[in-house]
Design a protein around this motif. Structure first.
Motif, PDB file in Angstrom:
ATOM      1  N   UNK A  56       4.766  17.587  13.737  1.00  0.00           N
ATOM      2  CA  UNK A  56       5.471  18.339  12.699  1.00  0.00           C
ATOM      3  C   UNK A  56       6.642  17.552  12.120  1.00  0.00           C
ATOM      4  N   UNK A  57       7.218  16.652  12.928  1.00  0.00           N
ATOM      5  CA  UNK A  57       8.356  15.855  12.463  1.00  0.00           C
ATOM      6  C   UNK A  57       7.918  14.598  11.717  1.00  0.00           C
ATOM      7  N   UNK A  58       6.601  14.335  11.686  1.00  0.00           N
ATOM      8  CA  UNK A  58       6.094  13.096  11.084  1.00  0.00           C
ATOM      9  C   UNK A  58       5.298  13.361   9.821  1.00  0.00           C
ATOM     10  N   UNK A  59       5.496  14.534   9.242  1.00  0.00           N
ATOM     11  CA  UNK A  59       4.680  14.942   8.101  1.00  0.00           C
ATOM     12  C   UNK A  59       4.826  14.076   6.867  1.00  0.00           C
ATOM     13  N   UNK A  60       5.958  13.377   6.713  1.00  0.00           N
ATOM     14  CA  UNK A  60       6.160  12.548   5.522  1.00  0.00           C
ATOM     15  C   UNK A  60       5.603  11.139   5.681  1.00  0.00           C
ATOM     16  N   UNK A  61       5.099  10.825   6.877  1.00  0.00           N
ATOM     17  CA  UNK A  61       4.665   9.454   7.174  1.00  0.00           C
ATOM     18  C   UNK A  61       3.152   9.369   7.240  1.00  0.00           C
ATOM     19  N   UNK A  62       2.621   8.227   6.809  1.00  0.00           N
ATOM     20  CA  UNK A  62       1.198   7.934   6.943  1.00  0.00           C
ATOM     21  C   UNK A  62       1.049   6.645   7.743  1.00  0.00           C
ATOM     22  N   UNK A  63       0.052   6.602   8.607  1.00  0.00           N
ATOM     23  CA  UNK A  63      -0.207   5.443   9.452  1.00  0.00           C
ATOM     24  C   UNK A  63      -1.447   4.715   8.942  1.00  0.00           C
ATOM     25  N   UNK A  64      -1.288   3.432   8.659  1.00  0.00           N
ATOM     26  CA  UNK A  64      -2.387   2.624   8.150  1.00  0.00           C
ATOM     27  C   UNK A  64      -2.798   1.619   9.233  1.00  0.00           C
ATOM     28  N   UNK A  65      -4.026   1.739   9.686  1.00  0.00           N
ATOM     29  CA  UNK A  65      -4.563   0.820  10.677  1.00  0.00           C
ATOM     30  C   UNK A  65      -5.279  -0.294   9.916  1.00  0.00           C
ATOM     31  N   UNK A  66      -4.680  -1.477   9.930  1.00  0.00           N
ATOM     32  CA  UNK A  66      -5.170  -2.610   9.143  1.00  0.00           C
ATOM     33  C   UNK A  66      -5.370  -3.807  10.079  1.00  0.00           C
ATOM     34  N   UNK A  67      -6.178  -4.791   9.686  1.00  0.00           N
ATOM     35  CA  UNK A  67      -6.357  -5.957  10.552  1.00  0.00           C
ATOM     36  C   UNK A  67      -5.051  -6.683  10.854  1.00  0.00           C
ATOM     37  N   UNK A  68      -4.300  -7.033   9.804  1.00  0.00           N
ATOM     38  CA  UNK A  68      -3.043  -7.754   9.976  1.00  0.00           C
ATOM     39  C   UNK A  68      -2.051  -7.320   8.907  1.00  0.00           C
ATOM     40  N   UNK A  69      -0.795  -7.238   9.283  1.00  0.00           N
ATOM     41  CA  UNK A  69       0.264  -6.975   8.318  1.00  0.00           C
ATOM     42  C   UNK A  69       1.360  -8.019   8.512  1.00  0.00           C
ATOM     43  N   UNK A  70       1.844  -8.560   7.396  1.00  0.00           N
ATOM     44  CA  UNK A  70       2.788  -9.670   7.425  1.00  0.00           C
ATOM     45  C   UNK A  70       3.974  -9.383   6.515  1.00  0.00           C
ATOM     46  N   UNK A  71       5.041 -10.093   6.757  1.00  0.00           N
ATOM     47  CA  UNK A  71       6.217 -10.011   5.886  1.00  0.00           C
ATOM     48  C   UNK A  71       6.405 -11.338   5.188  1.00  0.00           C
ATOM     49  N   UNK A  72       6.563 -11.290   3.873  1.00  0.00           N
ATOM     50  CA  UNK A  72       6.938 -12.459   3.086  1.00  0.00           C
ATOM     51  C   UNK A  72       8.157 -12.079   2.270  1.00  0.00           C
ATOM     52  N   UNK A  73       9.311 -12.538   2.732  1.00  0.00           N
ATOM     53  CA  UNK A  73      10.551 -12.099   2.111  1.00  0.00           C
ATOM     54  C   UNK A  73      10.749 -10.622   2.377  1.00  0.00           C
ATOM     55  N   UNK A  74      10.994  -9.880   1.335  1.00  0.00           N
ATOM     56  CA  UNK A  74      11.172  -8.434   1.467  1.00  0.00           C
ATOM     57  C   UNK A  74       9.865  -7.667   1.287  1.00  0.00           C
ATOM     58  N   UNK A  75       8.782  -8.390   1.056  1.00  0.00           N
ATOM     59  CA  UNK A  75       7.511  -7.735   0.758  1.00  0.00           C
ATOM     60  C   UNK A  75       6.622  -7.672   1.998  1.00  0.00           C
ATOM     61  N   UNK A  76       5.946  -6.540   2.161  1.00  0.00           N
ATOM     62  CA  UNK A  76       4.962  -6.368   3.231  1.00  0.00           C
ATOM     63  C   UNK A  76       3.573  -6.568   2.651  1.00  0.00           C
TER      64      UNK A  76
END
Length: 258
Positions: A56-76
């Motif tokens: 109930x406290x996580x209603x505004x969030x979505x979870x994305x299960x992806x192979x890989x997630x990276x950071x380049x600068x400020x961008x995901x």
């Protein structure tokens, strides 16, 4: 899909536009994207294990299960596939905020097994619950009482270090902690300890609902693991606050280790 296409880096916001979001019975929103090597039913089971009171406290969030997630600068960025080079640069997860959307991207291909993937999801959900709803007072009282009684070990490195700072403890050669009889409790460190201990315990509780596992699988080298009876006390307190959803069961079994 070609290997080059799989390893193309895609802005996270674009992934949210391409990947259809589902909503579990408990209200958790989630999506799968790319070549994950994990079945939809397995992810669905993890998501459904989150108790209603937590979800109930996580209603505004979505979870994305992806192979890989990276950071380049400020961008995901997200890769739809896996390569060794991208794996070396990837993060276990990335939290991103768009207009009206909060998203957590979990790198499924960085996890060695289903246990690792499950715990990564649950620890993120637990931290996000604390950020949104805080820590129940009854749990705070419990863990502070345990700390003051000098119960052995902790549930994570963060909890261990903040607990030592709060109560001015020092390590002994045996890995135990001892009270240094001086000064008042460091309230800032104490609050950090309470939040870390609750997040850890809530994650372990949800993990226990989703699958059977040996508590000592959580052991790390940097700190002594919390004594099993003390963890059991914390988990039972959480189970009272957040009972399991239908079709899930909470159970603690003890066994002698050879």
């Amino acid at each position: 899909m070609s290997l080059a296409a799989q390893n193309e880096l895609i802005p996270a916001q674009k992934v949210t536009q391409q990947a259809p979001v589902e909503q579990s019975q408990n209200g958790i929103r989630y999506a799968l994207f790319g070549h994950n090597l994990v079945q939809h039913g397995e992810v669905e089971r993890l998501v459904q294990a989150v108790p209603m009171g937590v979800a109930a406290a996580l209603g505004k969030r979505a979870y994305y299960f992806v192979p890989l997630t990276l950071a380049e600068g400020d961008e995901t960025l997200v890769s739809a596939g896996y390569s060794i080079d991208l794996g070396d640069r990837a993060s276990c997860h990335r939290n991103v905020k768009f207009e009206g959307t909060e998203a957590t991207f979990i790198s499924t291909r960085l996890m060695d097994d289903r246990f690792g993937l499950a715990f990564e999801f649950f620890i993120n959900a637990a931290h996000e619950f604390v950020e949104t709803a805080g820590v129940p007072a009854s749990f705070s009282e419990l863990v502070c009482a345990q700390a003051e009684e000098n119960v052995r070990g902790e549930t994570s490195h963060d909890a261990w270090e903040s607990r030592k700072r709060a109560w001015e403890r020092k390590q002994t050669e045996q890995g135990e902690s001892a009270v240094v009889p001086s000064g008042a409790v460091d309230e800032r460190a104490k609050n950090s300890f309470i939040e870390a201990a609750f997040s850890d315990s809530l994650a372990v509780y949800m993990l226990s609902l989703a699958q059977d596992f040996d508590y000592y699988d959580l052991r790390e080298r940097e700190y002594p693991l919390l004594a099993a009876p003390a963890l059991a006390e914390r988990l039972r307190a959480i189970a009272v606050l957040f009972p399991p959803n239908p079709s899930f069961e909470f159970q603690i079994l003890y066994r002698k280790r050879g």
